[in-house]
Design a protein around this motif. Structure first.
Motif, PDB file in Angstrom:
ATOM      1  N   LEU A 259       9.293 -16.080   1.705  1.00 32.75           N
ATOM      2  CA  LEU A 259       9.989 -15.039   0.953  1.00 32.75           C
ATOM      3  C   LEU A 259       8.993 -14.111   0.248  1.00 32.75           C
ATOM      4  O   LEU A 259       9.196 -12.889   0.173  1.00 32.75           O
ATOM      5  N   GLU A 260       7.912 -14.698  -0.255  1.00 32.99           N
ATOM      6  CA  GLU A 260       6.913 -13.889  -0.944  1.00 32.99           C
ATOM      7  C   GLU A 260       6.201 -12.941   0.023  1.00 32.99           C
ATOM      8  O   GLU A 260       5.951 -11.770  -0.305  1.00 32.99           O
ATOM      9  N   GLU A 261       5.914 -13.405   1.257  1.00 35.88           N
ATOM     10  CA  GLU A 261       5.301 -12.521   2.255  1.00 35.88           C
ATOM     11  C   GLU A 261       6.237 -11.365   2.618  1.00 35.88           C
ATOM     12  O   GLU A 261       5.804 -10.208   2.739  1.00 35.88           O
ATOM     13  N   ALA A 262       7.517 -11.704   2.785  1.00 37.83           N
ATOM     14  CA  ALA A 262       8.482 -10.649   3.096  1.00 37.83           C
ATOM     15  C   ALA A 262       8.599  -9.657   1.947  1.00 37.83           C
ATOM     16  O   ALA A 262       8.727  -8.444   2.163  1.00 37.83           O
ATOM     17  N   THR A 263       8.528 -10.157   0.709  1.00 37.70           N
ATOM     18  CA  THR A 263       8.599  -9.275  -0.466  1.00 37.70           C
ATOM     19  C   THR A 263       7.399  -8.342  -0.525  1.00 37.70           C
ATOM     20  O   THR A 263       7.528  -7.150  -0.812  1.00 37.70           O
ATOM     21  N   HIS A 264       6.208  -8.895  -0.255  1.00 29.11           N
ATOM     22  CA  HIS A 264       5.001  -8.061  -0.246  1.00 29.11           C
ATOM     23  C   HIS A 264       5.107  -6.957   0.809  1.00 29.11           C
ATOM     24  O   HIS A 264       4.707  -5.804   0.564  1.00 29.11           O
ATOM     25  N   ARG A 265       5.650  -7.324   1.969  1.00 28.23           N
ATOM     26  CA  ARG A 265       5.792  -6.321   3.028  1.00 28.23           C
ATOM     27  C   ARG A 265       6.790  -5.243   2.609  1.00 28.23           C
ATOM     28  O   ARG A 265       6.571  -4.049   2.852  1.00 28.23           O
ATOM     29  N   MET A 267       7.428  -4.314  -0.418  1.00 25.63           N
ATOM     30  CA  MET A 267       6.801  -3.506  -1.463  1.00 25.63           C
ATOM     31  C   MET A 267       5.800  -2.515  -0.861  1.00 25.63           C
ATOM     32  O   MET A 267       5.716  -1.371  -1.302  1.00 25.63           O
ATOM     33  N   ARG A 268       5.043  -2.947   0.169  1.00 26.68           N
ATOM     34  CA  ARG A 268       4.121  -2.012   0.843  1.00 26.68           C
ATOM     35  C   ARG A 268       4.890  -0.906   1.539  1.00 26.68           C
ATOM     36  O   ARG A 268       4.505   0.267   1.484  1.00 26.68           O
ATOM     37  N   LEU A 269       5.991  -1.310   2.195  1.00 26.27           N
ATOM     38  CA  LEU A 269       6.816  -0.314   2.866  1.00 26.27           C
ATOM     39  C   LEU A 269       7.373   0.693   1.866  1.00 26.27           C
ATOM     40  O   LEU A 269       7.376   1.903   2.112  1.00 26.27           O
ATOM     41  N   ASN A 270       7.814   0.204   0.722  1.00 27.57           N
ATOM     42  CA  ASN A 270       8.374   1.068  -0.304  1.00 27.57           C
ATOM     43  C   ASN A 270       7.307   2.025  -0.855  1.00 27.57           C
ATOM     44  O   ASN A 270       7.564   3.217  -1.069  1.00 27.57           O
ATOM     45  N   ARG A 271       6.088   1.503  -1.077  1.00 27.74           N
ATOM     46  CA  ARG A 271       5.004   2.350  -1.580  1.00 27.74           C
ATOM     47  C   ARG A 271       4.645   3.442  -0.559  1.00 27.74           C
ATOM     48  O   ARG A 271       4.397   4.599  -0.931  1.00 27.74           O
ATOM     49  N   ASN A 272       4.627   3.071   0.710  1.00 32.09           N
ATOM     50  CA  ASN A 272       4.296   4.059   1.744  1.00 32.09           C
ATOM     51  C   ASN A 272       5.359   5.157   1.847  1.00 32.09           C
ATOM     52  O   ASN A 272       5.044   6.330   2.022  1.00 32.09           O
ATOM     53  N   LEU A 273       6.621   4.756   1.741  1.00 32.28           N
ATOM     54  CA  LEU A 273       7.684   5.756   1.780  1.00 32.28           C
ATOM     55  C   LEU A 273       7.602   6.690   0.580  1.00 32.28           C
ATOM     56  O   LEU A 273       7.811   7.907   0.705  1.00 32.28           O
ATOM     57  N   LEU A 274       7.291   6.141  -0.586  1.00 32.21           N
ATOM     58  CA  LEU A 274       7.118   6.977  -1.765  1.00 32.21           C
ATOM     59  C   LEU A 274       5.935   7.929  -1.599  1.00 32.21           C
ATOM     60  O   LEU A 274       5.979   9.087  -2.013  1.00 32.21           O
ATOM     61  N   LEU A 275       4.857   7.412  -0.977  1.00 28.49           N
ATOM     62  CA  LEU A 275       3.678   8.251  -0.748  1.00 28.49           C
ATOM     63  C   LEU A 275       4.012   9.419   0.174  1.00 28.49           C
ATOM     64  O   LEU A 275       3.629  10.568  -0.085  1.00 28.49           O
ATOM     65  N   LEU A 276       4.736   9.141   1.258  1.00 27.06           N
ATOM     66  CA  LEU A 276       5.133  10.210   2.172  1.00 27.06           C
ATOM     67  C   LEU A 276       6.023  11.231   1.466  1.00 27.06           C
ATOM     68  O   LEU A 276       5.886  12.447   1.689  1.00 27.06           O
ATOM     69  N   GLU A 387       3.837  -8.565  11.607  1.00 28.23           N
ATOM     70  CA  GLU A 387       4.591  -8.487  10.360  1.00 28.23           C
ATOM     71  C   GLU A 387       3.758  -7.886   9.233  1.00 28.23           C
ATOM     72  O   GLU A 387       4.303  -7.472   8.218  1.00 28.23           O
ATOM     73  N   SER A 388       2.437  -7.818   9.417  1.00 25.85           N
ATOM     74  CA  SER A 388       1.586  -7.255   8.378  1.00 25.85           C
ATOM     75  C   SER A 388       1.557  -5.737   8.409  1.00 25.85           C
ATOM     76  O   SER A 388       1.042  -5.103   7.503  1.00 25.85           O
ATOM     77  N   SER A 389       2.101  -5.160   9.463  1.00 27.49           N
ATOM     78  CA  SER A 389       2.102  -3.704   9.603  1.00 27.49           C
ATOM     79  C   SER A 389       3.488  -3.151   9.296  1.00 27.49           C
ATOM     80  O   SER A 389       4.499  -3.703   9.732  1.00 27.49           O
ATOM     81  N   THR A 390       3.499  -2.046   8.550  1.00 27.20           N
ATOM     82  CA  THR A 390       4.768  -1.391   8.235  1.00 27.20           C
ATOM     83  C   THR A 390       5.111  -0.286   9.235  1.00 27.20           C
ATOM     84  O   THR A 390       6.230   0.225   9.231  1.00 27.20           O
ATOM     85  N   GLY A 391       4.160   0.094  10.076  1.00 27.89           N
ATOM     86  CA  GLY A 391       4.407   1.165  11.030  1.00 27.89           C
ATOM     87  C   GLY A 391       4.314   2.549  10.417  1.00 27.89           C
ATOM     88  O   GLY A 391       4.731   3.533  11.043  1.00 27.89           O
ATOM     89  N   LEU A 392       3.745   2.633   9.205  1.00 31.86           N
ATOM     90  CA  LEU A 392       3.643   3.923   8.530  1.00 31.86           C
ATOM     91  C   LEU A 392       2.202   4.363   8.294  1.00 31.86           C
ATOM     92  O   LEU A 392       1.976   5.485   7.833  1.00 31.86           O
ATOM     93  N   GLY A 393       1.236   3.490   8.591  1.00 35.51           N
ATOM     94  CA  GLY A 393      -0.167   3.803   8.295  1.00 35.51           C
ATOM     95  C   GLY A 393      -0.646   5.059   8.984  1.00 35.51           C
ATOM     96  O   GLY A 393      -1.158   5.989   8.354  1.00 35.51           O
ATOM     97  N   LEU A 394      -0.473   5.125  10.319  1.00 38.03           N
ATOM     98  CA  LEU A 394      -0.928   6.293  11.070  1.00 38.03           C
ATOM     99  C   LEU A 394      -0.036   7.507  10.812  1.00 38.03           C
ATOM    100  O   LEU A 394      -0.507   8.649  10.890  1.00 38.03           O
ATOM    101  N   ALA A 395       1.241   7.273  10.504  1.00 37.56           N
ATOM    102  CA  ALA A 395       2.113   8.389  10.140  1.00 37.56           C
ATOM    103  C   ALA A 395       1.624   9.051   8.857  1.00 37.56           C
ATOM    104  O   ALA A 395       1.651  10.287   8.729  1.00 37.56           O
ATOM    105  N   ILE A 396       1.163   8.257   7.910  1.00 35.01           N
ATOM    106  CA  ILE A 396       0.610   8.801   6.668  1.00 35.01           C
ATOM    107  C   ILE A 396      -0.679   9.566   6.958  1.00 35.01           C
ATOM    108  O   ILE A 396      -0.916  10.654   6.406  1.00 35.01           O
ATOM    109  N   VAL A 397      -1.521   9.019   7.836  1.00 40.36           N
ATOM    110  CA  VAL A 397      -2.763   9.699   8.226  1.00 40.36           C
ATOM    111  C   VAL A 397      -2.444  11.068   8.831  1.00 40.36           C
ATOM    112  O   VAL A 397      -3.057  12.088   8.478  1.00 40.36           O
TER     113      VAL A 397
END
Length: 432
Positions: A259-265, A267-276, A387-397
């Motif tokens: 559950l903690e790993e899923a939560t971290h993912r 949270m990363r996804l949420n941060r990336n969406l906010l960044l975009l 599962e460690s990738s949100t699929g937004l890294g290169l989109a942000i780049v």
């Protein structure tokens, strides 16, 4: 090829075909008309001569007069003949002119005639020099007129077509420059053409509707990301409290860890969406001169410990390149590129980083992509099911590169995934 060029080319081809056909047709038609006029004149001369002969047919020395006439007249010949089967006919011949010493064309009418029981061949001729010259002049004038008409028609059609199609190209240029996240509504040009008005109304309606949908989706993502921060933080704190409980058995602890790993993912996804969302809203307005080599060295040093776990090494060659940009966005751009290379290098891989001549090149060994390379920079597009990738890294780049006008390009060369980023360097001294 442009539609206007296709129209002009088709029209020009039709005009050329008509000109090529009309010139010889007109030439032969005019010549035949001239021949008919000459033939009528020859026929009138022959009829008048026959009437004259019949009038003086009672004379005893008529045959002598005919012989003298034949010798003195240049255009009329009367010769005895024994061929009774000769029929009246017209012919074209070329005769030598002893005065001008050249051959000249003549039209000859040959007809049999019987005078005092004897058969003669009567021939009267007329020069075609003046007629041929007139035909050539008329043909030349017609050629000039046809060519002038063709040129004028093409010129008028081109100018008229450009004026008629101007509203279409105005709308087309607006569509080319249109961006959902930046542009306002399209303002089509006013035109009296019904079809173009219908097209402009349809385009304006579609772009307005798409922009409204885009803004609604953008607002939803922003609101959802903001609203998710608090429950995610609460959920993370509750998980931390549970992890400190000493009464948990092994299965419960494993479940809480997942559950903690899923939560971290999340949270990363949420941060990336906010960044975009912040990039789309132009919230990174502050900029300064940033030395890319310094930022890249710092990020690579932070990644070495993580890379060494998989036996991954870095091969770097960094030269000072200074850009004017937001330092946070530059750090995110470089970090995402480096992390992507490390993540997909595999064990004991090598990540090569070259920074020189305003170009950053990041490459790593790996298998060819299974996905379409054109979708590599799309949001939530990723290779595999990591599962460690949100699929937004290169989109942000890609979004950061578009924001600053940098050119990013992906290629697969000699078993390596290669990312090239061309920066726009500023004329300033390096800033650490």
């Amino acid at each position: 090829m442009r539609l206007l060029q296709v129209n002009l080319r088709t029209l020009l081809l039709c005009v050329l075909v008509l000109v090529v056909i009309s010139i010889p047709v007109s030439f032969f038609a005019i010549r035949e008309i001239m021949y008919e006029e000459v033939d009528e004149s020859l026929a009138v001369q022959s009829e008048n001569f026959f009437k004259h002969i019949k009038t003086f047919e009672y004379l005893d020395d008529l045959e002598m007069d005919i012989g003298i006439w034949d010798q003195l007249s240049n255009d009329i010949t009367i010769t005895p003949t024994s061929d009774h089967a000769i029929e009246r006919h017209y012919s074209n011949v070329s005769l030598f002119d002893s005065v001008e010493h050249e051959l000249k064309p003549y039209r000859i009418l040959s007809t049999p005639v019987e005078i005092k029981g004897k058969h003669y061949l009567f021939a009267v001729r007329m020069s075609l020099v003046d007629n041929d010259d007139l035909v050539m002049v008329l043909a030349s004038v017609q050629v000039v007129i046809v060519v002038l008409l063709a040129v004028a028609m093409l010129f008028v059609n081109k100018r008229l077509s450009e004026r008629l199609w101007r509203p279409f190209y105005h709308t087309l240029n607006q569509l080319k420059a249109y961006e959902l996240d930046k542009s306002e509504s399209i303002q089509p040009a006013n035109t009296a053409i019904v079809e173009f008005n219908d097209l402009n109304k349809t385009v304006a309606h579609l772009t307005d509707r798409n922009r409204k949908v885009f803004l609604q989706q953008k607002e939803f993502i922003e609101n959802a990301s903001h609203e998710l921060q608090t429950p995610l933080a609460i959920f993370q704190s509750k998980l931390d409290v549970l992890m400190q409980n000493t009464t948990l058995n092994e299965d419960a602890a494993a479940t809480i860890g997942e559950l903690e790993e899923a939560t971290h993912r999340m949270m990363r996804l949420n941060r990336n969406l906010l960044l975009l969302s912040k990039i789309d809203n132009d919230q990174f307005t502050e900029s300064s001169n940033v030395d890319l080599s310094v930022v890249a060295s710092r990020i690579l040093d932070n990644l070495r410990s993580f890379a060494e776990v998989g036996g991954i090494t870095f091969n770097t060659s960094l030269f000072p390149v200074v850009v004017n940009a937001n330092s946070t966005l530059i750090e995110i751009l470089l970090s995402n590129l480096f992390q992507n290379a490390v993540r997909y290098s595999g064990n004991n891989g090598v990540v090569e980083v070259l920074l020189a001549n305003d170009v950053l090149t990041v490459s790593n060994m790996g298998q060819p992509l299974k996905m379409i390379s054109e979708t590599l920079f799309n949001r939530f597009s990723k290779e595999g099911v990591s599962e460690s990738s949100t699929g937004l890294g290169l989109a942000i780049v890609k979004r950061i590169c578009d924001f600053y006008g940098y050119n990013i390009r992906y290629s697969y060369v000699n078993g390596k995934h290669v990312f090239d980023v061309a920066f726009r360097q500023v004329e300033a001294s390096p800033v650490a």
